[in-house]
Design an enzyme around this catalytic site. Structure first.
Site, PDB file in Angstrom:
ATOM      1  NE  ARG A  46      44.351  39.562  64.003  1.00 54.86           N
ATOM      2  CZ  ARG A  46      44.729  40.617  65.155  1.00 54.86           C
ATOM      3  NH1 ARG A  46      45.492  40.173  66.524  1.00 54.86           N
ATOM      4  NH2 ARG A  46      44.826  41.600  64.933  1.00 54.86           N
ATOM      5  CE  LYS A 136      28.390  34.963  64.623  1.00 56.08           C
ATOM      6  NZ  LYS A 136      29.808  33.713  65.773  1.00 56.08           N
ATOM      7  CD  GLU A 177      25.830  32.687  67.138  1.00 57.96           C
ATOM      8  OE1 GLU A 177      26.800  33.466  66.784  1.00 57.96           O
ATOM      9  OE2 GLU A 177      26.609  32.173  68.264  1.00 57.96           O
ATOM     10  CE  LYS A 219      27.475  29.498  65.560  1.00 66.51           C
ATOM     11  NZ  LYS A 219      28.248  29.938  64.760  1.00 66.51           N
TER      12      LYS A 219
HETATM   13  P1  13P Z   1      31.543  28.337  69.522  1.00 68.30           P
HETATM   14  O1  13P Z   1      30.950  27.188  68.821  1.00 68.30           O
HETATM   15  O2  13P Z   1      32.973  28.685  70.019  1.00 68.30           O
HETATM   16  O3  13P Z   1      30.629  28.818  70.832  1.00 68.30           O
HETATM   17  O4  13P Z   1      31.309  30.494  69.013  1.00 68.30           O
HETATM   18  C1  13P Z   1      30.319  29.721  67.618  1.00 68.30           C
HETATM   19  C2  13P Z   1      30.335  31.162  67.693  1.00 68.30           C
HETATM   20  O5  13P Z   1      30.097  31.459  66.165  1.00 68.30           O
HETATM   21  C3  13P Z   1      30.178  32.357  68.651  1.00 68.30           C
HETATM   22  O6  13P Z   1      29.463  33.347  67.879  1.00 68.30           O
END
Ligand code: 13P
Length: 342
Positions: A46, A136, A177, A219
């Site tokens: 990773r 986030k 998000e 988001k």
């Molecule tokens: P994806 O663009 O793969 O959906 O991932 C965005 C993300 O940060 C999910 O939390």
């Protein structure tokens, strides 16, 4: 931290037609993606994968901010340079995923609630000290028969708002998000109705929790038909439905909307973002940007496969997708760009 600094950081996250790169997959999610392409699921793999991404030359031409995961923000390049320094040296802003994942929601069959508020104030202080400038938190909303419920939407919206208030107190810009998942047979119209309800509820809670809208980034998902829906609208129809929904539900004070990709192919996610900017950019109160994980990383992951010899071509693939997405912010993306990779 003054709200002026928060506002400046949020502005910088969507400035110059750049966008965000999410490499904040949790260890289990990252391992699942590695397993699919035959990469060993180890901490070193990773780290090495993230080093490949973060040392891509020129990434800062298209990427304004990178979202890290707890394990990654503590890691370094093989030569000992901390990843946070690699990112800032490239002119990119480091950020951090701070939710601790989605769990089944009690009393709400088939629905999820995001956890991570306990101890969040202390964790934000630590991340801020490590150099993170934004954070986030992802909430997940599922569409199926009889769901989402009000209980699920309200609980997730309140958690997002409490997280966002704590971030701003700590001087970090919150990326809020709320993801309405693509999985299912639902129509584009249903996705639009659910997304609008979710966003209206999220902004009501953000107001109640005294979050400064000018110092955050939204988001959201794009408004899409379910993956198993027999009717799949065109790129322009998706662009229209998405912008119409956002105009109804997102206050003009928000500086930027950075879409998640949610499992769309890289090319389709780029084409849809491009169509939105072609058709509406000059008339919108907020920037329409990207915060993609899979839609930027996937080709690079498949090329890299954990091998030193593939690093350069994996980086070229990553650079290419990042470049296409900046073009989409400008409404300048076209299919020919996919054939002439530079
Ligand atoms: P994806 O663009 O793969 O959906 O991932 C965005 C993300 O940060 C999910 O939390």
């Amino acid at each position: 931290m003054s709200s002026q600094e928060l506002i400046a950081t949020a502005g910088a996250m969507v400035a110059e037609d750049k966008g965000l790169l999410a490499i904040d997959e949790s260890t289990p999610t990252c391992n699942k993606r590695f397993e699919k392409v035959g990469i060993p699921q180890t901490e070193e793999a990773r780290r090495s994968y993230r080093e490949m991404i973060l040392t891509t030359l020129g990434l800062g031409e298209f990427i304004s901010g990178i979202i890290l995961y707890d394990e990654t923000i503590r890691q370094s390049r093989k030569d000992g340079t901390p990843f946070v320094k690699v990112i800032t040296d490239a002119g990119i802003i480091p950020g951090i995923k701070v939710d601790t994942g989605v769990k089944d929601m009690a009393g709400h069959l088939g629905e999820k609630i995001t956890e991570g508020l306990d101890g969040l104030r202390d964790r934000l202080a630590e991340y801020s000290q490590m150099g993170a400038r934004f954070a986030k938190w992802r909430a997940v909303i599922t569409i199926a028969d009889g769901i989402p419920s009000r209980g699920c939407i309200e609980a997730n919206a309140q958690a997002l708002a409490r997280y966002a208030a704590l971030c701003q107190e700590a001087g970090l810009v919150p990326i809020v998000e709320p993801e309405v998942l693509m999985d299912g047979e639902h129509t584009l119209k249903r996705c639009s109705e659910v997304t609008e309800e979710v966003l209206r509820t999220v902004f009501k809670e953000l107001y109640t929790q005294k979050v400064t809208l000018e110092g955050m980034i939204l988001k959201p998902n794009m408004v899409l038909p379910g993956l198993a829906c027999p009717t799949q609208e065109t790129v322009d129809e998706v662009a229209d439905a998405t912008v119409r929904c956002l105009l109804r539900a997102v206050p003009a004070a928000v500086p930027g909307i950075a879409f998640l990709s949610g499992g769309q192919s890289g090319e389709l996610a780029t084409a849809r973002l491009n169509a939105m900017n072609v058709r509406f950019k000059s008339r919108l109160p907020w920037a329409l940007a990207f915060s993609f994980a899979r839609a930027i990383q996937q080709p690079a992951l498949e090329i890299w496969k954990g091998e030193e010899a593939t690093v350069l071509s994996a980086q070229q693939a990553l650079y290419h997708r990042a470049k296409c997405n900046r073009a989409a912010r400008r409404g300048e993306y076209n299919a020919a760009m996919e054939r002439t990779r530079t």
